[in-house]
Design an enzyme around this catalytic site. Sequence first.
Site, PDB file in Angstrom:
ATOM      1  N   CYS A   2      39.024  44.594  38.602  1.00  0.00           N
ATOM      2  CA  CYS A   2      39.116  44.837  40.038  1.00  0.00           C
ATOM      3  C   CYS A   2      37.754  44.697  40.721  1.00  0.00           C
ATOM      4  CB  CYS A   2      39.608  46.246  40.292  1.00  0.00           C
ATOM      5  SG  CYS A   2      41.149  46.627  39.487  1.00  0.00           S
ATOM      6  N   ARG A  27      35.811  37.692  38.253  1.00  0.00           N
ATOM      7  CA  ARG A  27      36.042  38.844  37.381  1.00  0.00           C
ATOM      8  C   ARG A  27      37.476  38.902  36.860  1.00  0.00           C
ATOM      9  NH1 ARG A  27      31.960  42.779  38.094  1.00  0.00           N
ATOM     10  NH2 ARG A  27      33.364  44.405  37.406  1.00  0.00           N
ATOM     11  N   TRP A  75      43.341  43.995  39.413  1.00  0.00           N
ATOM     12  CA  TRP A  75      43.782  43.558  38.084  1.00  0.00           C
ATOM     13  C   TRP A  75      44.682  44.670  37.586  1.00  0.00           C
ATOM     14  CZ3 TRP A  75      43.159  44.851  32.789  1.00  0.00           C
ATOM     15  CH2 TRP A  75      43.331  43.801  31.886  1.00  0.00           C
ATOM     16  N   ASN A 100      38.576  51.005  41.872  1.00  0.00           N
ATOM     17  CA  ASN A 100      38.533  50.391  40.534  1.00  0.00           C
ATOM     18  C   ASN A 100      38.577  51.513  39.517  1.00  0.00           C
ATOM     19  OD1 ASN A 100      38.038  48.053  41.901  1.00  0.00           O
ATOM     20  ND2 ASN A 100      35.930  47.806  41.177  1.00  0.00           N
ATOM     21  N   GLY A 101      39.201  51.266  38.375  1.00  0.00           N
ATOM     22  CA  GLY A 101      39.217  52.286  37.322  1.00  0.00           C
ATOM     23  C   GLY A 101      40.587  52.928  37.206  1.00  0.00           C
ATOM     24  N   GLU A 482      33.385  32.476  17.285  1.00  0.00           N
ATOM     25  CA  GLU A 482      33.115  32.333  18.715  1.00  0.00           C
ATOM     26  C   GLU A 482      33.703  31.011  19.238  1.00  0.00           C
ATOM     27  OE1 GLU A 482      32.399  34.170  21.047  1.00  0.00           O
ATOM     28  OE2 GLU A 482      31.646  32.859  22.613  1.00  0.00           O
ATOM     29  N   LYS A 486      36.502  30.816  22.172  1.00  0.00           N
ATOM     30  CA  LYS A 486      36.337  30.012  23.397  1.00  0.00           C
ATOM     31  C   LYS A 486      37.552  29.126  23.599  1.00  0.00           C
ATOM     32  CE  LYS A 486      33.939  31.587  25.004  1.00  0.00           C
ATOM     33  NZ  LYS A 486      33.105  32.690  24.818  1.00  0.00           N
ATOM     34  N   GLU A 489      40.573  31.205  24.661  1.00  0.00           N
ATOM     35  CA  GLU A 489      40.417  31.801  25.991  1.00  0.00           C
ATOM     36  C   GLU A 489      40.705  30.794  27.101  1.00  0.00           C
ATOM     37  OE1 GLU A 489      36.999  35.185  26.149  1.00  0.00           O
ATOM     38  OE2 GLU A 489      36.311  33.225  25.512  1.00  0.00           O
ATOM     39  N   HIS A 505      42.363  30.883   0.145  1.00  0.00           N
ATOM     40  CA  HIS A 505      43.113  32.129  -0.033  1.00  0.00           C
ATOM     41  C   HIS A 505      44.181  32.312   1.035  1.00  0.00           C
ATOM     42  CE1 HIS A 505      40.493  33.251  -3.272  1.00  0.00           C
ATOM     43  NE2 HIS A 505      39.422  33.113  -2.500  1.00  0.00           N
ATOM     44  N   LYS A 604      36.525  39.403  33.437  1.00  0.00           N
ATOM     45  CA  LYS A 604      35.129  39.229  33.045  1.00  0.00           C
ATOM     46  C   LYS A 604      34.552  40.516  32.487  1.00  0.00           C
ATOM     47  CE  LYS A 604      31.264  37.060  32.745  1.00  0.00           C
ATOM     48  NZ  LYS A 604      31.238  36.182  31.558  1.00  0.00           N
TER      49      LYS A 604
END
Length: 609
Positions: A2, A27, A75, A100-101, A482, A486, A489, A505, A604
């Site tokens: 948010c 964000r 969000w 926010n929160g 990583e 990427k 995402e 394995h 973000k």
Amino acid sequence: MCGIVAALAARNVQGILLEGLRRLEYRGYDSAGVAVLNAAGQLERQRAVGKVAALEAALGQHGLPGHVGIAHTRWATHGKPSEANAHPHRGGHALAIVHNGIIENFEPLKRELEADGVIFESETDTEVVAHLLDRAFLEQGDLLTAVQATLAQIDGAYALAVMHAGAPREIVGARKGSPLVVGVGIDESFIASDALALLQVTDRFIYLEEGDVVRLSDARGIEVFDADGQSATREVHTYVHGDGAASRGDYRHFMLKEIFEQPAVIAATLEGRLGAGRVLEASFGAEAKARFAKVKQIHIVACGTSYHAGLVARYWLEKLAGLPTQVEVASEYRYRDVVVPPDTLFVTLSQSGETADTLAALRYAKTLNYLGALAICNVPGSSLTRESDLSLMTQAGPEIGVASTKAFTTQLVALLLLTLSLRPERGDDREAALVQALRGLPAVLERALEMDAPIAALSEAFAEKHHALFLGRGTQFPIALEGALKLKEISYIHAEAYPAGELKHGPLALVDADMPVVAVAPNDELLEKLKSNLQEVRARGGELFVFADAGVALQAADNLRVLHVPPIDEILAPILYTLPLQLLSYHVAVLKGTDVDQPRNLAKSVTVE
Ligand code: G6P
């Protein structure tokens, strides 16, 4: 996550609020809204599901002109993305709030309010605060006192901004557990959850502290009150990165711009931290030397991409400094009964410095028997740096693309500086050689970026695929992790990473012509073993894409494509090999037409648990 923007000015603030929201789009959010007090002093509000552009369309030509206003990107946490759940929320007809929160005790408070006849318009926790505030304002007749009284009733994490038609030239903001800054203008003032949102109007900011409440008013300007309600003085900081960081320039996406910024931001992260042949440990703070001398073990905690940086650091800390090192994701660490051996340094890694799980892990760690807490972070004044004993700031500048790129490689550089500062053999030839190699790193990275066009061509082989496998050994295993992160995402291709020795394995069962396999193969001590693992893939008809040191004898062949990466010291190789993998996922995403900078469902800075 948010975003909050609020403005009190003599001019019409609608444009400032909308531009602020656009700057916070990175964000991640699912709906947006704005509320102003109009010329008649009445509260007006418009909200829309989707992007800020949808809000602008809903506002139409006339829009919502006003001199006092608050705005938000949401969000979803409590309640689905919908217009009714979007902020600002109202309490009565005169009060509006953005938040926010998460308010943890919203359910009992909501039941009490409903029993008193309050009708709720939304499923959000925020609306509870709106109604409590509206009542408090009726009782107190003052917005600041009403906010302070209401905050005393709520538990949880928040950053919020409130306005009321009964206090028409005021905005009150508060922070606890979620960031909030005050923008200082000339005869005007602003509030936002991120300084970036306000760079079009000011470069002067107050970073509020935990528990602070701020009142913006015509009558008294900006007043800050601490958690005890006492008037407090907070320093005004000038934002040094310039506004350019918030614009894409000639790049098609922020992510590409940020990939290409890496040589410069790594040079900035090294600046002032390297002496003649040694790392200057004072970069970690005045107390660092004394504390570092005692360190016998390291615990590193982080989330997402930052966690991968920690995994690389484990190899460095063990190999170069001989320090036993544990690395863990914060969401697990915080709920474990962690055993802390004597003289252990606790290290958090975070781009934003506001990730809820990482912050909670730090707060938990502070109750344990650590030698101290060090934060490696990219945002000055963030909660993580403020609550840690020591900090080292990466100098990546604002990172706008949700998928982290330059924040990761600058974290790696910072972690290598930490490793060198912790070696018992300070100032030896090995340190001098690595310091020399670090100085040359930006130039090597520039050369790696020349791989952009060949990687763009290679990415066509991935665009139609649904799965991909990434392999690496040693420090390149976290780089493979990583690379896979990427790709998932931003291109939504399912990607997994394995240490190459683990292939046989299990994951080998998946290998066929439809599963591209990406391998990172620097010229290191594990190269021959990696080559054998690659043969295992080829023997099963898998299609291999290898990023290899030019000195590695690997001939391209059917089902084996090799791209050469510039030669580099083995220790620095994980930093270098990150770049081609970033470029690969970027170009695959572009081919697939996904929203590269704001991938679906992701945020973000994840400020909720
Ligand atoms: C989110 C972001 C990731 C980031 C992670 C940790 O999930 O989308 O890119 O790596 O948070 O963020 P931090 O700011 O703590 O590094």
